[in-house]
Design a protein around this motif. Structure first.
Motif, PDB file in Angstrom:
ATOM      1  N   ARG A  22       0.826  -1.217   0.000  1.00 25.17           N
ATOM      2  CA  ARG A  22       0.000   0.000   0.000  1.00 25.17           C
ATOM      3  C   ARG A  22       0.850   1.252   0.000  1.00 25.17           C
ATOM      4  O   ARG A  22       0.542   2.214  -0.705  1.00 25.17           O
ATOM      5  CB  ARG A  22      -0.889  -0.002   1.236  1.00 25.17           C
ATOM      6  CG  ARG A  22      -2.125  -0.719   0.943  1.00 25.17           C
ATOM      7  CD  ARG A  22      -3.241  -0.343   1.846  1.00 25.17           C
ATOM      8  NE  ARG A  22      -4.219  -1.366   1.605  1.00 25.17           N
ATOM      9  CZ  ARG A  22      -4.699  -2.155   2.531  1.00 25.17           C
ATOM     10  NH1 ARG A  22      -4.350  -1.986   3.783  1.00 25.17           N
ATOM     11  NH2 ARG A  22      -5.553  -3.089   2.217  1.00 25.17           N
TER      12      ARG A  22
ATOM     13  N   GLU B  36       2.236   1.864  -3.351  1.00 22.59           N
ATOM     14  CA  GLU B  36       1.200   2.355  -4.240  1.00 22.59           C
ATOM     15  C   GLU B  36       0.921   3.839  -3.964  1.00 22.59           C
ATOM     16  O   GLU B  36       0.677   4.617  -4.882  1.00 22.59           O
ATOM     17  CB  GLU B  36      -0.064   1.528  -3.981  1.00 22.59           C
ATOM     18  CG  GLU B  36      -1.021   1.457  -5.139  1.00 22.59           C
ATOM     19  CD  GLU B  36      -2.186   0.545  -4.801  1.00 22.59           C
ATOM     20  OE1 GLU B  36      -1.945  -0.635  -4.504  1.00 22.59           O
ATOM     21  OE2 GLU B  36      -3.330   1.026  -4.798  1.00 22.59           O
ATOM     22  N   THR B  37       0.953   4.193  -2.688  1.00 28.96           N
ATOM     23  CA  THR B  37       0.577   5.554  -2.302  1.00 28.96           C
ATOM     24  C   THR B  37       1.664   6.577  -2.627  1.00 28.96           C
ATOM     25  O   THR B  37       1.371   7.667  -3.098  1.00 28.96           O
ATOM     26  CB  THR B  37       0.266   5.596  -0.795  1.00 28.96           C
ATOM     27  OG1 THR B  37      -0.706   4.596  -0.508  1.00 28.96           O
ATOM     28  CG2 THR B  37      -0.290   6.950  -0.383  1.00 28.96           C
TER      29      THR B  37
ATOM     30  N   SER C 160      -0.175   8.968  -7.439  1.00 25.50           N
ATOM     31  CA  SER C 160      -1.373   8.627  -6.682  1.00 25.50           C
ATOM     32  C   SER C 160      -2.246   9.855  -6.492  1.00 25.50           C
ATOM     33  O   SER C 160      -1.760  10.946  -6.211  1.00 25.50           O
ATOM     34  CB  SER C 160      -1.005   8.053  -5.314  1.00 25.50           C
ATOM     35  OG  SER C 160      -2.158   7.969  -4.506  1.00 25.50           O
ATOM     36  N   LEU C 161      -3.545   9.644  -6.657  1.00 28.04           N
ATOM     37  CA  LEU C 161      -4.509  10.723  -6.466  1.00 28.04           C
ATOM     38  C   LEU C 161      -4.453  11.279  -5.054  1.00 28.04           C
ATOM     39  O   LEU C 161      -4.778  12.426  -4.805  1.00 28.04           O
ATOM     40  CB  LEU C 161      -5.925  10.176  -6.677  1.00 28.04           C
ATOM     41  CG  LEU C 161      -6.403   9.873  -8.075  1.00 28.04           C
ATOM     42  CD1 LEU C 161      -7.819   9.359  -8.017  1.00 28.04           C
ATOM     43  CD2 LEU C 161      -6.351  11.140  -8.894  1.00 28.04           C
ATOM     44  N   ALA C 162      -4.045  10.413  -4.130  1.00 34.32           N
ATOM     45  CA  ALA C 162      -4.168  10.769  -2.722  1.00 34.32           C
ATOM     46  C   ALA C 162      -3.041  11.664  -2.224  1.00 34.32           C
ATOM     47  O   ALA C 162      -3.189  12.327  -1.215  1.00 34.32           O
ATOM     48  CB  ALA C 162      -4.245   9.507  -1.879  1.00 34.32           C
TER      49      ALA C 162
ATOM     50  N   ASN D 234      -8.505   1.206  -3.270  1.00 34.73           N
ATOM     51  CA  ASN D 234      -7.209   1.425  -2.626  1.00 34.73           C
ATOM     52  C   ASN D 234      -6.877   2.894  -2.434  1.00 34.73           C
ATOM     53  O   ASN D 234      -6.087   3.234  -1.556  1.00 34.73           O
ATOM     54  CB  ASN D 234      -6.098   0.753  -3.441  1.00 34.73           C
ATOM     55  CG  ASN D 234      -6.130  -0.752  -3.268  1.00 34.73           C
ATOM     56  OD1 ASN D 234      -6.880  -1.270  -2.438  1.00 34.73           O
ATOM     57  ND2 ASN D 234      -5.329  -1.450  -4.040  1.00 34.73           N
ATOM     58  N   VAL D 235      -7.463   3.763  -3.266  1.00 35.81           N
ATOM     59  CA  VAL D 235      -7.231   5.191  -3.080  1.00 35.81           C
ATOM     60  C   VAL D 235      -7.641   5.589  -1.658  1.00 35.81           C
ATOM     61  O   VAL D 235      -6.990   6.416  -1.013  1.00 35.81           O
ATOM     62  CB  VAL D 235      -8.001   6.018  -4.138  1.00 35.81           C
ATOM     63  CG1 VAL D 235      -7.942   7.499  -3.806  1.00 35.81           C
ATOM     64  CG2 VAL D 235      -7.424   5.787  -5.514  1.00 35.81           C
TER      65      VAL D 235
ATOM     66  N   PHE E 236      -7.343   3.804   1.031  1.00 34.33           N
ATOM     67  CA  PHE E 236      -6.246   3.456   1.941  1.00 34.33           C
ATOM     68  C   PHE E 236      -5.108   4.467   1.814  1.00 34.33           C
ATOM     69  O   PHE E 236      -4.458   4.823   2.793  1.00 34.33           O
ATOM     70  CB  PHE E 236      -5.721   2.046   1.651  1.00 34.33           C
ATOM     71  CG  PHE E 236      -6.695   0.957   2.033  1.00 34.33           C
ATOM     72  CD1 PHE E 236      -6.986   0.712   3.356  1.00 34.33           C
ATOM     73  CD2 PHE E 236      -7.313   0.201   1.060  1.00 34.33           C
ATOM     74  CE1 PHE E 236      -7.880  -0.285   3.718  1.00 34.33           C
ATOM     75  CE2 PHE E 236      -8.208  -0.801   1.409  1.00 34.33           C
ATOM     76  CZ  PHE E 236      -8.495  -1.042   2.746  1.00 34.33           C
ATOM     77  N   SER E 237      -4.891   4.918   0.583  1.00 36.21           N
ATOM     78  CA  SER E 237      -3.839   5.906   0.366  1.00 36.21           C
ATOM     79  C   SER E 237      -4.175   7.224   1.056  1.00 36.21           C
ATOM     80  O   SER E 237      -3.305   7.872   1.627  1.00 36.21           O
ATOM     81  CB  SER E 237      -3.636   6.151  -1.127  1.00 36.21           C
ATOM     82  OG  SER E 237      -3.067   5.020  -1.731  1.00 36.21           O
ATOM     83  N   ILE E 238      -5.441   7.598   1.008  1.00 34.65           N
ATOM     84  CA  ILE E 238      -5.858   8.840   1.677  1.00 34.65           C
ATOM     85  C   ILE E 238      -5.655   8.697   3.182  1.00 34.65           C
ATOM     86  O   ILE E 238      -5.157   9.602   3.852  1.00 34.65           O
ATOM     87  CB  ILE E 238      -7.337   9.156   1.355  1.00 34.65           C
ATOM     88  CG1 ILE E 238      -7.480   9.541  -0.108  1.00 34.65           C
ATOM     89  CG2 ILE E 238      -7.852  10.281   2.257  1.00 34.65           C
ATOM     90  CD1 ILE E 238      -8.911   9.734  -0.558  1.00 34.65           C
TER      91      ILE E 238
END
Lengths: 225, 333
Positions: A30, A33-34, A39-41, B262-263, B265-267
């Motif tokens: 994760r 990925e982040t 990443s959008l986040a 999953n976005v 989880f990223s947030i």
């Protein structure tokens, strides 16, 4: 509430100290990925450099925590408040080296002449032909000279390599029923030609075989049937 | 039923206490959930109305309050016609009690206070009106109060979000929505910090730091709190406790793939690393045609299409919020 450089490896990976190895893997995946960019986040809060910094910390944390030996040592030092600066991550072994050798006189020998012989378990064969690593496709293809890749042969090669159908299905994302039917030569239960070719070529590559040759051979049998 | 921790903290805080004329001590012992979040059109009203239905099915009394003044449309999400009495009647003191503007939705255990009204002034409620509303809410006889706050980061929205036991943020997997959600979290976060200190110097620092290009070189709220801790240890300590207590909940709406899920989880991770806030990712709702079909018919999709995947997603979210849990990996469809 600590800056990333003050956090311990568990805090960096956002897991509990008692986390299982699967939880560590998941957390690592994760985080990659982040913070790997795109990443959008993240883009509106962290700059690319900040992401890189986090990612580096994540990488260090993962390499130490994902092996019991280094993790235990890390826990010990953490509890004692010792420095972990010199703690080197465990050496990661290449997984491909531990493949089982295929034992065969020649490929023609184990190739069943008819469908009937398929029912019997393959006879134990004496000589050993070292199976080269999966990457050495060209060399490998040479050692299969004269072999016609039909379903039953593919099955034998796969099993000798200790690979389960499940694993291949998981890695290639090919439906396990198709894989089974490919090996069982149930031609009428296979998908349309174009899809079949694509599946065959992925499957062959996964076994470290010459995918072009596998597709050609297999399609010959397929068309005859 | 748990006590409303958010409310209690706020009744004790200076601002509310000064304006409390002894009216704010109603018997409400239920929970307040509020849905907010920066961007419009992410599905806030739709989600809160269906959360309300989900809760009401458990036999608890639920009151939905459309506090999205100036953009209220909860009545349509529930399939009700244009309401005869609304929240603005209360705000304009046409009625004295908030109970007088509560209407029946036709769904058992679910009532509604609508915000729909053409009277434009109401969208800009002043401080006294807001406080009256906050006080009156404690007299509501219900197990749950669900507030639809609408989009934006006005002080009214932020304050209602802060009094809630569960503050819920809805985002969709789009850059615009996520950017606005962060802005919302940031605003709520700083407002909360500012409310708990009167120390002028610290307040000024907070205002200063809200600008990312501040001269102090403080980039993240995490750094801010550390910095304040150096100036004033007591306040720093209180801030740290506040941050731990502050756990907004996140819902990803309109997800179309595993990557979209999953976005979320990223947030969650980004918020922890940037704000130091541990957001609870309570779930996601899958994109499905049935949802907008239900919206078009002005029917709640939970009642129209109870067996669809979005409906199941919503039930799981309700459960997670009640149990105060995060989404569990194993249950991702």
């Amino acid at each position: 509430m600590k800056r990333i450089e003050e956090q311990n490896y568990y805090e960096i990976l956002e897991i509990k100290q008692a986390a299982s190895y699967k939880e560590i893997e998941d957390a690592y995946k994760r985080a990659k990925e982040t913070y790997s960019g795109g990443s959008l986040a993240t883009y509106s809060l962290f700059t690319a450099e900040e992401c890189k910094e986090i990612l580096d910390a994540v990488e260090d944390a993962y390499r130490v925590l994902s092996f019991s030996k280094t993790r235990e040592e890390y826990n010990r030092r953490l509890a004692a408040g010792l420095s972990v600066e010199d703690l080197k991550p465990f050496h990661i072994e290449e997984p491909a080296k531990t493949m089982q050798p295929i034992v065969a006189e020649s490929w023609k020998e184990i190739a069943p002449a008819s469908k009937e012989t398929l029912q019997c378990a393959p006879a134990t064969i004496k000589t050993d032909v070292e199976i080269p690593k999966a990457v050495q496709t060209v060399k490998e293809a040479e050692s299969f000279e004269g072999v016609e890749f039909r379903g039953s042969i593919l099955k034998i090669i796969r099993e000798r390599r200790g690979l389960s159908l499940n694993l291949i299905a998981e890695k290639t994302k090919i439906n396990i029923n198709y894989l089974e039917n490919i090996e069982a030569e149930k031609y009428h239960q296979l998908p349309a030609g174009l899809f079949l070719k694509s599946y065959l070529s992925q499957y062959a590559r996964f076994l470290g075989l010459d995918s072009k040759k596998v597709v050609e051979d297999y399609m010959r049998f397929y068309e005859k049937a | 039923m748990a006590k409303i921790s958010g409310l209690e903290v706020n009744w004790m805080s200076s601002e509310v206490l000064n304006n409390n004329n002894g009216n704010g001590n109603g018997s409400f012992k239920g929970q307040i959930w509020a849905v907010g979040g920066g961007k419009g059109g992410t599905g806030k009203s739709l989600i809160i109305s269906n959360l309300g239905i989900c809760l009401s099915r458990t036999g608890r009394d639920v009151l939905l309050v459309d506090a999205d003044l100036g953009g209220a449309n909860l009545h349509s999400c529930l399939g009700n016609s244009f309401p005869s009495v609304t929240l603005s009647d209360f705000i304009r003191k046409k009625v004295s009690s908030i109970k007088d503007v509560t209407i029946d939705t036709g769904i058992p255990h679910l009532s509604l206070i609508s915000g729909a009204e053409d009277y434009l002034e109401v969208a800009n409620t002043n401080y006294a009106q807001k406080m009256r509303l906050l006080r009156q809410i404690t007299f509501v006889d219900s197990d749950y109060i669900l507030l639809d706050l609408g989009a934006g980061t006005t002080f009214n929205t932020l304050d209602f979000f802060l009094i809630a036991d569960s503050g819920i943020i809805v985002v969709t997997p789009e850059p615009t929505s996520i950017e606005n959600a962060y802005r919302f979290i940031k605003s709520v976060f700083y407002r909360r910090l500012k409310k708990i200190v009167r120390h002028q110097g610290v307040r000024e620092i907070i205002v200063e730091v809200m600008d990312r290009k501040n001269e102090l070189g403080i980039k993240t709220p995490v750094e801010l709190i550390n910095y304040i801790g150096l100036i004033n240890n007591d306040i720093g300590q209180r801030f740290k406790e506040e941050v731990l207590k502050f756990r907004p909940k996140l819902i990803m709406n309109n997800v179309r793939s595993r990557a979209d899920i999953n976005v979320g989880f990223s947030i969650k991770s980004t918020c922890l690393k940037y704000f130091g806030i541990n957001i609870a990712y309570v779930g996601y709702i899958e994109y499905d045609e049935s949802v907008w079909q239900a919206v078009r018919r002005r029917k709640p999709f939970l009642l129209e299409y109870p067996n669809t995947r979005p409906a199941k997603c919503l039930e799981r979210i309700t459960k997670n919020i009640i149990m105060n849990k995060d989404i569990e990996e194993e249950f991702i469809l």
